[in-house]
Write an enzyme that holds these catalytic residues in place. Structure first.
Site, mmCIF file in Angstrom:
data_model
loop_
_atom_site.group_PDB
_atom_site.id
_atom_site.type_symbol
_atom_site.label_atom_id
_atom_site.label_comp_id
_atom_site.label_asym_id
_atom_site.label_seq_id
_atom_site.Cartn_x
_atom_site.Cartn_y
_atom_site.Cartn_z
ATOM 1 N N CYS A 1 -11.073 -2.748 13.306
ATOM 2 C CA CYS A 1 -10.158 -3.793 13.794
ATOM 3 C C CYS A 1 -10.370 -4.029 15.285
ATOM 4 O O CYS A 1 -10.277 -5.164 15.756
ATOM 5 C CB CYS A 1 -8.713 -3.415 13.517
ATOM 6 S SG CYS A 1 -8.274 -3.568 11.770
ATOM 7 N N HIS B 1 -6.543 -4.689 6.805
ATOM 8 C CA HIS B 1 -5.575 -4.103 7.720
ATOM 9 C C HIS B 1 -4.638 -5.183 8.254
ATOM 10 O O HIS B 1 -4.960 -6.372 8.225
ATOM 11 C CB HIS B 1 -6.298 -3.380 8.856
ATOM 12 C CG HIS B 1 -6.939 -2.094 8.395
ATOM 13 N ND1 HIS B 1 -7.617 -1.239 9.237
ATOM 14 C CD2 HIS B 1 -6.976 -1.538 7.161
ATOM 15 C CE1 HIS B 1 -8.039 -0.194 8.524
ATOM 16 N NE2 HIS B 1 -7.672 -0.356 7.275
ATOM 17 N N CYS C 1 -7.755 0.634 14.270
ATOM 18 C CA CYS C 1 -8.936 1.443 13.955
ATOM 19 C C CYS C 1 -10.142 0.795 14.643
ATOM 20 O O CYS C 1 -10.051 -0.314 15.174
ATOM 21 C CB CYS C 1 -9.132 1.530 12.438
ATOM 22 S SG CYS C 1 -9.669 -0.014 11.667
ATOM 23 N N CYS D 1 0.854 -1.194 0.000
ATOM 24 C CA CYS D 1 0.000 0.000 0.000
ATOM 25 C C CYS D 1 0.888 1.242 0.000
ATOM 26 O O CYS D 1 2.006 1.230 0.487
ATOM 27 C CB CYS D 1 -0.947 -0.004 1.197
ATOM 28 S SG CYS D 1 -2.420 -0.983 0.850
ATOM 29 N N CYS E 1 -1.144 -2.459 -4.651
ATOM 30 C CA CYS E 1 -1.458 -1.044 -4.905
ATOM 31 C C CYS E 1 -0.305 -0.291 -5.565
ATOM 32 O O CYS E 1 -0.502 0.489 -6.491
ATOM 33 C CB CYS E 1 -1.852 -0.359 -3.603
ATOM 34 S SG CYS E 1 -3.332 -1.071 -2.848
ATOM 35 N N GLU F 1 -3.793 -6.084 11.207
ATOM 36 C CA GLU F 1 -4.384 -6.906 12.281
ATOM 37 C C GLU F 1 -5.329 -7.943 11.687
ATOM 38 O O GLU F 1 -5.366 -9.097 12.119
ATOM 39 C CB GLU F 1 -5.211 -6.042 13.239
ATOM 40 C CG GLU F 1 -4.506 -4.856 13.845
ATOM 41 C CD GLU F 1 -4.697 -3.597 13.030
ATOM 42 O OE1 GLU F 1 -4.471 -3.626 11.800
ATOM 43 O OE2 GLU F 1 -5.052 -2.565 13.626
ATOM 44 N N TYR G 1 -3.044 5.835 15.793
ATOM 45 C CA TYR G 1 -3.887 5.960 14.598
ATOM 46 C C TYR G 1 -4.519 7.352 14.538
ATOM 47 O O TYR G 1 -4.600 7.963 13.469
ATOM 48 C CB TYR G 1 -4.983 4.884 14.651
ATOM 49 C CG TYR G 1 -5.912 4.848 13.465
ATOM 50 C CD1 TYR G 1 -5.531 4.217 12.279
ATOM 51 C CD2 TYR G 1 -7.180 5.414 13.523
ATOM 52 C CE1 TYR G 1 -6.385 4.170 11.190
ATOM 53 C CE2 TYR G 1 -8.052 5.368 12.442
ATOM 54 C CZ TYR G 1 -7.645 4.739 11.279
ATOM 55 O OH TYR G 1 -8.496 4.688 10.196
HETATM 56 ZN ZN LIG Z 1 -7.925 -1.428 11.147
HETATM 57 ZN ZN LIG Z 2 -3.573 0.104 -1.015
#
Ligand SMILES: [Zn+2]
Ligand SMILES: [Zn+2]
Length: 166
Positions: free
Chosen positions: A106, A75, A103, A23, A53, A77, A124
């Site tokens: 998660c 994610h 987040c 990412c 990505c 996690e 975060y």
């Molecule tokens: Zn998350």
């Molecule tokens: Zn991505």
């Protein structure tokens, strides 16, 4: 010479794993442990066999969701927990090391899987520029221990300064 704690070793591994993420915006790593042994690892990214990505969208970056996050990625996690669950590892009572605090989505999964402890490196909320770490608040409210990683005394956590992504 001082020995590193497992917290030091697993957080360093989580940071190293984050470097594998494809990412573009955020790179996050996670290590799931139980009784000081590793049961799973993960980093953020679209499900295996779908997209990378950075290779597919090198100019524009990851396709974003309404909150500005990569819309394709699981994610870190989630990837760690899903792999453990898929392979029948016992996740209840586990400790999760993650380079970015969970987040809220998660956090719900972490709580549901009965993970006992979360150790995070970066906030975060700070990363997103939002006032509250809602994932951390949620977990603490419902009895999951959440701590900000602090290197052991005498342990030189060079990997913390070295993270260019967060
Ligand atoms: Zn998350
Ligand atoms: Zn991505």
């Amino acid at each position: 010479m001082k020995k590193p704690r497992f917290d030091d070793i697993y957080m360093e591994l989580a940071v190293n794993l984050s470097r594998r993420s494809h990412c573009i915006k955020a790179q996050v790593g996670a290590v799931l442990t139980r009784d000081t042994r590793i049961i799973s690892i993960g980093y953020n990214g679209p499900p295996a066999g779908t997209h990378n990505c950075d290779e597919e969208f090198p100019e524009v970056g990851c396709p974003r969701d309404s909150k500005g996050s990569c819309s394709l990625a699981l994610h870190a996690e989630q990837n760690a927990i899903l792999y453990a669950a898929k392979n029948g590892s016992m996740v209840e009572g586990a400790t999760l090391f993650v380079t970015l605090s969970p987040c809220i989505a998660c956090a719900r999964i972490i709580y549901s899987m009965k993970i006992a402890r979360v150790v995070f490196l970066h906030s975060y909320a700070r990363y997103k520029g939002i006032p509250l770490d809602e994932g951390v608040e949620f977990l603490r409210k419902f009895g999951v221990e959440v701590v900000s990683y602090q290197p052991s005394e005498g342990f030189e956590a060079a990997f913390i300064q070295g993270d260019p992504h967060l």
